[in-house]
Design an enzyme around this catalytic site. Structure first.
Site, PDB file in Angstrom:
ATOM      1  N   TRP A  36       0.816  -1.209   0.000  1.00  0.00           N
ATOM      2  CA  TRP A  36       0.000   0.000   0.000  1.00  0.00           C
ATOM      3  C   TRP A  36       0.856   1.268   0.000  1.00  0.00           C
ATOM      4  O   TRP A  36       0.331   2.358  -0.196  1.00  0.00           O
ATOM      5  CB  TRP A  36      -0.953   0.000   1.197  1.00  0.00           C
ATOM      6  CG  TRP A  36      -0.307  -0.350   2.505  1.00  0.00           C
ATOM      7  CD1 TRP A  36       0.354   0.483   3.358  1.00  0.00           C
ATOM      8  CD2 TRP A  36      -0.257  -1.650   3.108  1.00  0.00           C
ATOM      9  NE1 TRP A  36       0.818  -0.210   4.450  1.00  0.00           N
ATOM     10  CE2 TRP A  36       0.451  -1.510   4.332  1.00  0.00           C
ATOM     11  CE3 TRP A  36      -0.751  -2.901   2.745  1.00  0.00           C
ATOM     12  CZ2 TRP A  36       0.676  -2.594   5.178  1.00  0.00           C
ATOM     13  CZ3 TRP A  36      -0.514  -3.970   3.600  1.00  0.00           C
ATOM     14  CH2 TRP A  36       0.186  -3.821   4.792  1.00  0.00           C
ATOM     15  N   ARG A  37       2.163   1.113   0.203  1.00  0.00           N
ATOM     16  CA  ARG A  37       3.051   2.269   0.065  1.00  0.00           C
ATOM     17  C   ARG A  37       3.443   2.518  -1.391  1.00  0.00           C
ATOM     18  O   ARG A  37       4.106   3.504  -1.689  1.00  0.00           O
ATOM     19  CB  ARG A  37       4.312   2.070   0.915  1.00  0.00           C
ATOM     20  CG  ARG A  37       4.072   2.236   2.407  1.00  0.00           C
ATOM     21  CD  ARG A  37       5.340   2.021   3.209  1.00  0.00           C
ATOM     22  NE  ARG A  37       5.145   2.418   4.597  1.00  0.00           N
ATOM     23  CZ  ARG A  37       6.031   2.218   5.566  1.00  0.00           C
ATOM     24  NH1 ARG A  37       7.183   1.624   5.286  1.00  0.00           N
ATOM     25  NH2 ARG A  37       5.775   2.605   6.805  1.00  0.00           N
ATOM     26  N   GLU A  49      -5.599   0.825   5.874  1.00  0.00           N
ATOM     27  CA  GLU A  49      -5.683   1.507   7.157  1.00  0.00           C
ATOM     28  C   GLU A  49      -6.672   0.822   8.088  1.00  0.00           C
ATOM     29  O   GLU A  49      -6.416   0.647   9.281  1.00  0.00           O
ATOM     30  CB  GLU A  49      -6.080   2.975   6.954  1.00  0.00           C
ATOM     31  CG  GLU A  49      -4.994   3.838   6.348  1.00  0.00           C
ATOM     32  CD  GLU A  49      -3.788   3.993   7.255  1.00  0.00           C
ATOM     33  OE1 GLU A  49      -3.956   4.007   8.489  1.00  0.00           O
ATOM     34  OE2 GLU A  49      -2.664   4.086   6.733  1.00  0.00           O
ATOM     35  N   THR A  55      -4.172  -5.314  13.591  1.00  0.00           N
ATOM     36  CA  THR A  55      -3.419  -6.437  13.051  1.00  0.00           C
ATOM     37  C   THR A  55      -2.008  -5.987  12.704  1.00  0.00           C
ATOM     38  O   THR A  55      -1.823  -4.899  12.160  1.00  0.00           O
ATOM     39  CB  THR A  55      -4.116  -6.986  11.791  1.00  0.00           C
ATOM     40  OG1 THR A  55      -5.506  -7.213  12.068  1.00  0.00           O
ATOM     41  CG2 THR A  55      -3.490  -8.295  11.345  1.00  0.00           C
ATOM     42  N   LEU A  94      -9.163 -10.221  11.384  1.00  0.00           N
ATOM     43  CA  LEU A  94      -8.808  -8.813  11.200  1.00  0.00           C
ATOM     44  C   LEU A  94      -9.424  -7.879  12.240  1.00  0.00           C
ATOM     45  O   LEU A  94      -9.447  -6.677  12.047  1.00  0.00           O
ATOM     46  CB  LEU A  94      -9.223  -8.361   9.793  1.00  0.00           C
ATOM     47  CG  LEU A  94      -8.392  -8.962   8.658  1.00  0.00           C
ATOM     48  CD1 LEU A  94      -9.045  -8.683   7.318  1.00  0.00           C
ATOM     49  CD2 LEU A  94      -6.965  -8.412   8.677  1.00  0.00           C
ATOM     50  N   TYR A 134      -8.082   9.893  12.611  1.00  0.00           N
ATOM     51  CA  TYR A 134      -6.776   9.331  12.260  1.00  0.00           C
ATOM     52  C   TYR A 134      -6.803   8.699  10.862  1.00  0.00           C
ATOM     53  O   TYR A 134      -5.936   8.957  10.024  1.00  0.00           O
ATOM     54  CB  TYR A 134      -6.341   8.292  13.290  1.00  0.00           C
ATOM     55  CG  TYR A 134      -5.025   7.644  12.936  1.00  0.00           C
ATOM     56  CD1 TYR A 134      -3.819   8.231  13.297  1.00  0.00           C
ATOM     57  CD2 TYR A 134      -4.993   6.464  12.188  1.00  0.00           C
ATOM     58  CE1 TYR A 134      -2.603   7.663  12.936  1.00  0.00           C
ATOM     59  CE2 TYR A 134      -3.785   5.891  11.827  1.00  0.00           C
ATOM     60  CZ  TYR A 134      -2.595   6.497  12.197  1.00  0.00           C
ATOM     61  OH  TYR A 134      -1.409   5.930  11.827  1.00  0.00           O
ATOM     62  N   ASP A 152       0.363   9.052  15.938  1.00  0.00           N
ATOM     63  CA  ASP A 152      -0.046   7.792  16.532  1.00  0.00           C
ATOM     64  C   ASP A 152       0.895   7.458  17.685  1.00  0.00           C
ATOM     65  O   ASP A 152       1.734   8.279  18.080  1.00  0.00           O
ATOM     66  CB  ASP A 152      -0.087   6.678  15.482  1.00  0.00           C
ATOM     67  CG  ASP A 152       1.285   6.318  14.917  1.00  0.00           C
ATOM     68  OD1 ASP A 152       2.295   6.952  15.318  1.00  0.00           O
ATOM     69  OD2 ASP A 152       1.360   5.392  14.089  1.00  0.00           O
ATOM     70  N   CYS A 200      12.737   3.410  16.742  1.00  0.00           N
ATOM     71  CA  CYS A 200      12.382   3.927  18.068  1.00  0.00           C
ATOM     72  C   CYS A 200      11.218   3.142  18.653  1.00  0.00           C
ATOM     73  O   CYS A 200      10.248   3.698  19.143  1.00  0.00           O
ATOM     74  CB  CYS A 200      12.043   5.415  17.969  1.00  0.00           C
ATOM     75  SG  CYS A 200      12.129   6.292  19.545  1.00  0.00           S
ATOM     76  N   CYS A 206      18.603   2.254  17.908  1.00  0.00           N
ATOM     77  CA  CYS A 206      19.113   3.503  17.340  1.00  0.00           C
ATOM     78  C   CYS A 206      20.237   3.275  16.333  1.00  0.00           C
ATOM     79  O   CYS A 206      20.156   3.714  15.180  1.00  0.00           O
ATOM     80  CB  CYS A 206      19.610   4.422  18.444  1.00  0.00           C
ATOM     81  SG  CYS A 206      18.510   4.565  19.859  1.00  0.00           S
ATOM     82  N   CYS A 217      18.785  13.803  19.261  1.00  0.00           N
ATOM     83  CA  CYS A 217      17.874  13.099  20.164  1.00  0.00           C
ATOM     84  C   CYS A 217      18.313  13.200  21.627  1.00  0.00           C
ATOM     85  O   CYS A 217      19.418  12.787  21.995  1.00  0.00           O
ATOM     86  CB  CYS A 217      17.789  11.631  19.749  1.00  0.00           C
ATOM     87  SG  CYS A 217      16.730  10.632  20.822  1.00  0.00           S
TER      88      CYS A 217
END
Length: 309
Positions: A36-37, A49, A55, A94, A134, A152, A200, A206, A217
């Site tokens: 989906w990217r 989404e 999930t 789901l 969201y 988020d 993170c 890191c 940071c």
């Protein structure tokens, strides 16, 4: 402390442009390749989404691809039998079945109210059934590059650790908005969520993940990687959600079932007068009836349940 004062108590670096450039370059150089990217289709992104809400992303890929192969457009989903959509949702574990129902209804809205064309802004997208702030913002960002800063759990953790943003929702929103470059919500929101998802995490990686924000940071400098508590997902095994799914799957095989017959089919330790008996089962059926997924009538053992068509 006011919301503004809370945000100002964070330690954003003076050169925010370098911070932005470093994160985007890190993301574009190497990131998890979810399908989906690779699309800006709002329907495909909405499905991803909604599926991702309960999930793990790795498990969503197969379900997402199968769902879109079966119902490749809002027109196809609108024309589908709702019981089939809910059955797919249950079969792929789901999460709450009402999300499948809302997705089905949202597809119908796009077709009937918007002429088959998705609305493009977060406010407009919230008019779709089951689409909250969201999800609306995510679709606006990833489909139309027209969203606000996503905040988020992962993003909050990043901002809390990196820039000492107080554990305050308004402060997180303000700092996230200040950081996001104008007109780049698609790449920025993907990038900062990726940072929280692979570098993170609750136990940070890191150096291993090559975090691009190490030089700015606060947590990396101090070694203090505390962060706001992260809610834990309740166990699916043995949950009411699991048994609601079993009811839907079982009723798909039959026109209707009497209460006790249904009970014995979904739970081996079902006893009519026991802890997991008629009262418990009627409660599950009531939940599903409230979601307009099943209907039932009669009293006691004479109760008959069926899928709502």
């Amino acid at each position: 402390m006011t919301d503004t004062e809370a945000a100002q108590s964070s330690s954003l670096p003076d050169d925010c442009e370098s911070v932005r450039d470093a994160l985007i370059a890190w993301y574009e150089d190497d990131h998890r390749d979810f399908p989906w990217r690779r699309t800006d289709d709002p329907y495909e992104i909405l499905v991803s989404e909604v599926m991702s809400q309960q999930t793990q992303l790795g498990r969503v890929v197969e379900a997402w691809e199968e769902f879109l192969e079966r119902w490749p457009s809002t027109a196809d989903l609108e024309a589908a039998d709702r019981a089939d959509v809910v059955g797919f949702w249950t079969g792929h574990s789901l999460g709450y079945n009402n999300r499948a129902k809302y997705l089905h209804e949202a597809a119908a809205q796009v077709e009937t109210e918007y002429g088959g064309t998705f609305p493009e802004t977060p406010d407009e997208l919230q008019e779709l059934m089951g689409v909250g702030p969201y999800t609306a913002n995510a679709v606006a960002s990833f489909a139309f590059n027209n969203g606000d800063a996503v905040v988020d759990t992962n993003v909050k953790r990043v901002l809390y650790r990196a820039f000492d943003v107080p554990d305050d929702d308004a402060a997180f929103e303000e700092v996230a908005t200040d950081l996001m470059p104008d007109g780049r919500s698609r790449v920025w929101n993907n990038a900062i969520m990726e940072l929280g998802g692979v570098a993170c995490e609750q136990t940070p990686s890191c150096d291993e993940a090559g975090c691009p924000w190490r030089e700015w940071c606060s947590a990396y400098a101090s070694g203090d990687f505390t962060a706001p508590d992260v809610p834990t997902q309740p166990s699916f095994e043995g949950s009411r959600r699991q048994f609601r799914g079993r009811i839907i799957s079982t009723l798909k095989e039959y026109d209707e079932l009497e209460l006790d017959t249904l009970g014995h089919r979904i739970r081996v330790d079902y006893t009519p007068d026991g802890e997991f008996g008629r009262e418990w089962l009627r409660g599950l059926l009531s939940d599903l009836a409230d979601d307009e997924l099943v209907e039932f009538d009669g009293d006691g053992a004479d109760t008959v349940a069926r899928l709502r068509r």
